[in-house]
Motif scaffolding. Structure first.
Motif, PDB file in Angstrom:
ATOM      1  N   LEU A  35      35.351 -90.897  41.610  1.00 30.50           N
ATOM      2  CA  LEU A  35      34.502 -89.698  41.672  1.00 30.50           C
ATOM      3  C   LEU A  35      34.790 -88.896  42.930  1.00 30.50           C
ATOM      4  CD1 LEU A  35      32.183 -87.921  40.636  1.00 30.50           C
ATOM      5  CD2 LEU A  35      30.606 -89.468  41.811  1.00 30.50           C
ATOM      6  N   ALA A  36      34.892 -89.569  44.063  1.00 33.35           N
ATOM      7  CA  ALA A  36      35.183 -88.874  45.326  1.00 33.35           C
ATOM      8  C   ALA A  36      36.551 -88.203  45.258  1.00 33.35           C
ATOM      9  CB  ALA A  36      35.121 -89.851  46.495  1.00 33.35           C
ATOM     10  N   ALA A  37      37.538 -88.884  44.693  1.00 29.34           N
ATOM     11  CA  ALA A  37      38.880 -88.302  44.576  1.00 29.34           C
ATOM     12  C   ALA A  37      38.857 -87.087  43.659  1.00 29.34           C
ATOM     13  CB  ALA A  37      39.865 -89.348  44.056  1.00 29.34           C
ATOM     14  N   GLN A  38      38.138 -87.172  42.543  1.00 26.54           N
ATOM     15  CA  GLN A  38      38.041 -86.029  41.630  1.00 26.54           C
ATOM     16  C   GLN A  38      37.367 -84.845  42.317  1.00 26.54           C
ATOM     17  OE1 GLN A  38      36.092 -88.459  38.616  1.00 26.54           O
ATOM     18  NE2 GLN A  38      37.651 -87.817  37.132  1.00 26.54           N
ATOM     19  N   GLN A  39      36.335 -85.109  43.095  1.00 23.73           N
ATOM     20  CA  GLN A  39      35.657 -84.029  43.807  1.00 23.73           C
ATOM     21  C   GLN A  39      36.586 -83.378  44.831  1.00 23.73           C
ATOM     22  OE1 GLN A  39      32.341 -86.428  45.105  1.00 23.73           O
ATOM     23  NE2 GLN A  39      30.949 -85.426  43.664  1.00 23.73           N
ATOM     24  N   VAL A  40      37.312 -84.189  45.584  1.00 23.44           N
ATOM     25  CA  VAL A  40      38.225 -83.656  46.600  1.00 23.44           C
ATOM     26  C   VAL A  40      39.349 -82.860  45.939  1.00 23.44           C
ATOM     27  CG1 VAL A  40      39.955 -84.322  48.322  1.00 23.44           C
ATOM     28  CG2 VAL A  40      37.689 -85.363  48.361  1.00 23.44           C
ATOM     29  N   MET A  41      39.929 -83.379  44.873  1.00 28.37           N
ATOM     30  CA  MET A  41      41.034 -82.675  44.210  1.00 28.37           C
ATOM     31  C   MET A  41      40.558 -81.382  43.559  1.00 28.37           C
ATOM     32  SD  MET A  41      43.406 -85.788  42.712  1.00 28.37           S
ATOM     33  CE  MET A  41      42.106 -86.529  41.757  1.00 28.37           C
ATOM     34  N   THR A  42      39.371 -81.407  42.956  1.00 26.70           N
ATOM     35  CA  THR A  42      38.818 -80.186  42.358  1.00 26.70           C
ATOM     36  C   THR A  42      38.533 -79.154  43.442  1.00 26.70           C
ATOM     37  OG1 THR A  42      37.915 -81.360  40.450  1.00 26.70           O
ATOM     38  CG2 THR A  42      36.887 -79.258  41.006  1.00 26.70           C
ATOM     39  N   ALA A  43      37.941 -79.581  44.550  1.00 22.64           N
ATOM     40  CA  ALA A  43      37.681 -78.652  45.660  1.00 22.64           C
ATOM     41  C   ALA A  43      38.984 -78.080  46.193  1.00 22.64           C
ATOM     42  CB  ALA A  43      36.919 -79.367  46.779  1.00 22.64           C
ATOM     43  N   GLY A  44      40.023 -78.891  46.290  1.00 21.52           N
ATOM     44  CA  GLY A  44      41.330 -78.413  46.746  1.00 21.52           C
ATOM     45  C   GLY A  44      41.926 -77.391  45.798  1.00 21.52           C
ATOM     46  N   ASP A  45      41.852 -77.670  44.501  1.00 21.08           N
ATOM     47  CA  ASP A  45      42.353 -76.711  43.508  1.00 21.08           C
ATOM     48  C   ASP A  45      41.591 -75.393  43.608  1.00 21.08           C
ATOM     49  OD1 ASP A  45      44.137 -78.592  42.558  1.00 21.08           O
ATOM     50  OD2 ASP A  45      43.098 -78.916  40.649  1.00 21.08           O
ATOM     51  N   MET A  46      40.269 -75.484  43.711  1.00 23.76           N
ATOM     52  CA  MET A  46      39.458 -74.277  43.781  1.00 23.76           C
ATOM     53  C   MET A  46      39.765 -73.486  45.051  1.00 23.76           C
ATOM     54  SD  MET A  46      35.864 -75.744  42.231  1.00 23.76           S
ATOM     55  CE  MET A  46      34.951 -74.260  42.580  1.00 23.76           C
ATOM     56  N   HIS A  47      39.985 -74.177  46.149  1.00 24.17           N
ATOM     57  CA  HIS A  47      40.344 -73.495  47.399  1.00 24.17           C
ATOM     58  C   HIS A  47      41.688 -72.774  47.239  1.00 24.17           C
ATOM     59  CE1 HIS A  47      40.767 -72.629  51.636  1.00 24.17           C
ATOM     60  NE2 HIS A  47      41.977 -73.167  51.583  1.00 24.17           N
ATOM     61  N   SER A  48      42.675 -73.448  46.658  1.00 24.87           N
ATOM     62  CA  SER A  48      43.990 -72.827  46.448  1.00 24.87           C
ATOM     63  C   SER A  48      43.880 -71.594  45.559  1.00 24.87           C
ATOM     64  CB  SER A  48      44.965 -73.831  45.812  1.00 24.87           C
ATOM     65  OG  SER A  48      45.204 -74.900  46.695  1.00 24.87           O
ATOM     66  N   MET A  49      43.093 -71.708  44.488  1.00 23.99           N
ATOM     67  CA  MET A  49      42.911 -70.559  43.596  1.00 23.99           C
ATOM     68  C   MET A  49      42.222 -69.421  44.338  1.00 23.99           C
ATOM     69  SD  MET A  49      41.880 -72.193  39.927  1.00 23.99           S
ATOM     70  CE  MET A  49      41.511 -73.916  40.214  1.00 23.99           C
ATOM     71  N   SER A  50      41.239 -69.752  45.165  1.00 21.48           N
ATOM     72  CA  SER A  50      40.512 -68.743  45.919  1.00 21.48           C
ATOM     73  C   SER A  50      41.430 -68.009  46.896  1.00 21.48           C
ATOM     74  CB  SER A  50      39.348 -69.395  46.666  1.00 21.48           C
ATOM     75  OG  SER A  50      38.658 -68.451  47.438  1.00 21.48           O
ATOM     76  N   VAL A  51      42.303 -68.749  47.555  1.00 23.51           N
ATOM     77  CA  VAL A  51      43.258 -68.125  48.486  1.00 23.51           C
ATOM     78  C   VAL A  51      44.159 -67.149  47.724  1.00 23.51           C
ATOM     79  CG1 VAL A  51      45.288 -68.593  49.934  1.00 23.51           C
ATOM     80  CG2 VAL A  51      43.221 -69.977  50.189  1.00 23.51           C
ATOM     81  N   MET A  52      44.661 -67.575  46.574  1.00 22.23           N
ATOM     82  CA  MET A  52      45.546 -66.706  45.796  1.00 22.23           C
ATOM     83  C   MET A  52      44.788 -65.508  45.216  1.00 22.23           C
ATOM     84  SD  MET A  52      48.568 -67.860  46.138  1.00 22.23           S
ATOM     85  CE  MET A  52      49.577 -67.238  44.815  1.00 22.23           C
ATOM     86  N   LEU A  53      43.546 -65.713  44.787  1.00 29.47           N
ATOM     87  CA  LEU A  53      42.744 -64.590  44.306  1.00 29.47           C
ATOM     88  C   LEU A  53      42.480 -63.602  45.432  1.00 29.47           C
ATOM     89  CD1 LEU A  53      40.224 -66.534  42.055  1.00 29.47           C
ATOM     90  CD2 LEU A  53      41.745 -64.687  41.270  1.00 29.47           C
ATOM     91  N   GLY A  54      42.214 -64.101  46.623  1.00 26.86           N
ATOM     92  CA  GLY A  54      42.004 -63.232  47.783  1.00 26.86           C
ATOM     93  C   GLY A  54      43.254 -62.442  48.112  1.00 26.86           C
ATOM     94  N   ALA A  55      44.399 -63.090  48.049  1.00 28.44           N
ATOM     95  CA  ALA A  55      45.668 -62.391  48.309  1.00 28.44           C
ATOM     96  C   ALA A  55      45.909 -61.313  47.255  1.00 28.44           C
ATOM     97  CB  ALA A  55      46.826 -63.387  48.328  1.00 28.44           C
ATOM     98  N   ARG A  56      45.629 -61.641  46.025  1.00 30.90           N
ATOM     99  CA  ARG A  56      45.795 -60.647  44.947  1.00 30.90           C
ATOM    100  C   ARG A  56      44.896 -59.452  45.202  1.00 30.90           C
ATOM    101  NH1 ARG A  56      46.215 -60.448  38.755  1.00 30.90           N
ATOM    102  NH2 ARG A  56      45.502 -58.330  38.418  1.00 30.90           N
ATOM    103  N   TYR A  57      43.658 -59.710  45.603  1.00 27.84           N
ATOM    104  CA  TYR A  57      42.724 -58.613  45.842  1.00 27.84           C
ATOM    105  C   TYR A  57      43.173 -57.757  47.019  1.00 27.84           C
ATOM    106  CZ  TYR A  57      38.450 -55.974  46.313  1.00 27.84           C
ATOM    107  OH  TYR A  57      37.555 -54.951  46.379  1.00 27.84           O
ATOM    108  N   ILE A  58      43.656 -58.377  48.068  1.00 26.75           N
ATOM    109  CA  ILE A  58      44.130 -57.624  49.236  1.00 26.75           C
ATOM    110  C   ILE A  58      45.337 -56.761  48.874  1.00 26.75           C
ATOM    111  CG2 ILE A  58      45.279 -57.876  51.481  1.00 26.75           C
ATOM    112  CD1 ILE A  58      43.392 -60.301  51.941  1.00 26.75           C
TER     113      ILE A  58
END
Length: 127
Positions: A35-58
């Motif tokens: 469960l902890a690993a799934q939470q960490v990996m999901t948070a990491g994926d979401m962070h990566s997507m957020s960074v790329m979405l932010g770059a796209r918006y900029i």
């Protein structure tokens, strides 16, 4: 029962109890670690997507449309051939919602229970 017999019975009982509880304890440790690993990996994926979405918006001053989110993910993360980034680590699709003015987004995972609005949900907003 003599003292030696009582000691032997106590020892055998203790070892038996320990032996029978170890698999359950190990299973609990495994499940909590997973469960902890799934939470960490999901948070990491979401962070990566957020960074790329932010770059796209900029760069483009816009965000992908909701119905284009999965296609955008495949293009933005072309080098990823490990897993489908549109799916969280519990096997469910991420939820991507744009604000009415299309200037902000919310990216969410329903977490391990798969139910929206519960305490295990994970969410990130941007940009």
């Amino acid at each position: 029962m003599n003292p030696l017999g009582a000691s032997a019975a106590l020892l055998i009982g203790s070892v038996s109890a320990l032996y029978l509880e170890v698999p359950e304890q190990m299973l609990t440790i495994y499940e909590e670690s997973l469960l902890a690993a799934q939470q960490v990996m999901t948070a990491g994926d979401m962070h990566s997507m957020s960074v790329m979405l932010g770059a796209r918006y900029i760069m483009d001053r816009n965000l992908p449309a909701e119905d284009q989110f999965e296609d955008w993910l495949r293009q933005a993360f072309q080098e990823n051939n490990i897993k489908d980034l549109a799916i969280d680590h519990w096997g469910r699709p991420y939820l991507y919602r744009l604000s009415d003015d299309r200037r902000t987004y919310q990216l969410s995972s329903l977490g391990p229970d798969g139910v929206a609005g519960t305490s295990d949900d994970m969410s990130i907003h941007g940009p």
